[in-house]
Design a protein around this motif. Sequence first.
Motif, PDB file in Angstrom:
ATOM      1  N   LEU A 118       3.235  -2.361  -0.993  1.00 37.40           N
ATOM      2  CA  LEU A 118       3.456  -1.130  -0.153  1.00 37.40           C
ATOM      3  C   LEU A 118       2.600  -1.453   1.182  1.00 37.40           C
ATOM      4  CD1 LEU A 118       2.570   1.617  -3.041  1.00 37.40           C
ATOM      5  CD2 LEU A 118       4.916   0.567  -2.233  1.00 37.40           C
ATOM      6  N   GLY A 119       2.333  -2.352   1.546  1.00 39.53           N
ATOM      7  CA  GLY A 119       1.702  -2.769   2.775  1.00 39.53           C
ATOM      8  C   GLY A 119      -0.029  -2.196   3.143  1.00 39.53           C
ATOM      9  N   VAL A 120      -0.632  -2.413   1.864  1.00 36.60           N
ATOM     10  CA  VAL A 120      -1.941  -2.079   2.095  1.00 36.60           C
ATOM     11  C   VAL A 120      -2.637  -3.198   1.418  1.00 36.60           C
ATOM     12  CG1 VAL A 120      -1.959   0.134   2.626  1.00 36.60           C
ATOM     13  CG2 VAL A 120      -2.165  -0.497   0.298  1.00 36.60           C
ATOM     14  N   SER A 121      -3.833  -3.656   1.547  1.00 37.78           N
ATOM     15  CA  SER A 121      -4.669  -4.510   1.114  1.00 37.78           C
ATOM     16  C   SER A 121      -5.902  -3.734   0.550  1.00 37.78           C
ATOM     17  CB  SER A 121      -5.136  -5.791   2.063  1.00 37.78           C
ATOM     18  OG  SER A 121      -6.155  -6.551   1.342  1.00 37.78           O
ATOM     19  N   LEU A 122      -6.237  -3.787  -0.618  1.00 29.45           N
ATOM     20  CA  LEU A 122      -7.370  -3.117  -1.433  1.00 29.45           C
ATOM     21  C   LEU A 122      -8.477  -3.808  -1.172  1.00 29.45           C
ATOM     22  CD1 LEU A 122      -5.082  -1.417  -2.651  1.00 29.45           C
ATOM     23  CD2 LEU A 122      -6.452  -1.297  -4.600  1.00 29.45           C
ATOM     24  N   THR A 123      -8.287  -5.378  -0.959  1.00 34.89           N
ATOM     25  CA  THR A 123      -9.586  -6.261  -0.874  1.00 34.89           C
ATOM     26  C   THR A 123     -10.075  -6.115   0.592  1.00 34.89           C
ATOM     27  OG1 THR A 123      -8.618  -8.013  -2.196  1.00 34.89           O
ATOM     28  CG2 THR A 123     -10.273  -8.656  -0.670  1.00 34.89           C
ATOM     29  N   THR A 124      -9.102  -5.971   1.532  1.00 34.69           N
ATOM     30  CA  THR A 124      -9.534  -5.862   2.908  1.00 34.69           C
ATOM     31  C   THR A 124     -10.404  -4.349   3.104  1.00 34.69           C
ATOM     32  OG1 THR A 124      -7.906  -6.931   3.560  1.00 34.69           O
ATOM     33  CG2 THR A 124      -8.769  -5.600   5.002  1.00 34.69           C
ATOM     34  N   ALA A 125      -9.695  -3.384   2.578  1.00 40.72           N
ATOM     35  CA  ALA A 125     -10.370  -2.010   2.498  1.00 40.72           C
ATOM     36  C   ALA A 125     -11.634  -1.893   2.044  1.00 40.72           C
ATOM     37  CB  ALA A 125      -9.305  -0.922   1.940  1.00 40.72           C
ATOM     38  N   ARG A 126     -11.822  -2.722   0.689  1.00 35.53           N
ATOM     39  CA  ARG A 126     -13.070  -2.602   0.124  1.00 35.53           C
ATOM     40  C   ARG A 126     -14.054  -3.239   1.052  1.00 35.53           C
ATOM     41  NH1 ARG A 126     -13.754  -4.552  -6.063  1.00 35.53           N
ATOM     42  NH2 ARG A 126     -13.246  -6.531  -5.159  1.00 35.53           N
ATOM     43  N   GLU A 127     -13.814  -4.551   1.701  1.00 34.38           N
ATOM     44  CA  GLU A 127     -14.758  -5.202   2.377  1.00 34.38           C
ATOM     45  C   GLU A 127     -15.104  -4.562   3.703  1.00 34.38           C
ATOM     46  OE1 GLU A 127     -12.384  -8.710   3.166  1.00 34.38           O
ATOM     47  OE2 GLU A 127     -13.029  -9.796   1.292  1.00 34.38           O
ATOM     48  N   ARG A 128     -14.215  -3.513   4.098  1.00 37.86           N
ATOM     49  CA  ARG A 128     -14.488  -2.824   5.608  1.00 37.86           C
ATOM     50  C   ARG A 128     -15.323  -1.438   4.952  1.00 37.86           C
ATOM     51  NH1 ARG A 128      -8.840  -1.011   7.322  1.00 37.86           N
ATOM     52  NH2 ARG A 128     -10.117   0.057   9.084  1.00 37.86           N
ATOM     53  N   GLY A 129     -15.515  -1.145   3.805  1.00 40.43           N
ATOM     54  CA  GLY A 129     -16.089  -0.056   3.302  1.00 40.43           C
ATOM     55  C   GLY A 129     -15.218   1.176   3.362  1.00 40.43           C
TER      56      GLY A 129
END
Length: 265
Positions: free
Chosen positions: A68-79
């Motif tokens: 769907l065009g999002v990365s949960l891994t990246t979002a978690r790393e960014r806070g």
Amino acid sequence: MFPELNNLLNASPDRVEPGKLTLLCDAKTDGSFLLHHFLSFYLKADCKVCFVALIQSFSHYNTVGQKLGVSLTTARERGQLVFLEGLRSAVDTFFRAEGEAPPLQFLREAKAGSLRPLYEFVRDALKPVGQGEAAWRRPVLLVDDLSVLLSLGVGAVAVLDFIHYCRACVCCRLQGNIVALVHASGDAEDEESDLLLNGLSHQSQLVLRAEGLATGFCRDVHGQLRVLWRTPSPPAPRGRSLTFQYKIQDKSVSFFAKGMSPAVL
């Protein structure tokens, strides 16, 4: 994020309305596609998201999110994303030292009666950031799904109390939003499930109910979605209800009026 669903709800990542509790309900079908939509929607809207995932693992949600065009891994790393993985947290709960209160503390109690540690986890995850930290838009709480708490011995009243306090914190004080999924058991004797569903429905501003087809399985129509606006939300007045049929595809969902499936026409 499914653009067609945004169009039905008159929603846009650039315009996030505050203070809403959205109830996702499924009956005789899997309504998790709705939760995946809202997860990707709020991440794309740069909201701070606390995701209480009691059903699946982080890798499952991340795999669907990438479609769907999002990365949960990246979002978690960014806070941006705070993720509580219920499957892993349940195991950790039994091996923590006494005196510490993990979010799923009720699993260690003989009679599960309070979700206060879980509420405190949500409150701390979405508290306003300090100076020097990334500033996100409105805070959002997602829960998948509340029915699991009933299966683990928590009473419906305790779950409703948990949502009440989350609403007071997230929706009222922080001007954020809550999205919660719950299953409709369809069993007339399941009083706890009915109490939870009815209580959440009365607290919600928007109810999305995914239902299986009465005629059974169909290759071209996977179910129907009932949308109920319980409070006025342009262009829909209070109490307005619409029903659509849908077909789930690999990276999208198609919605159409009942009987108007492309396979039928």
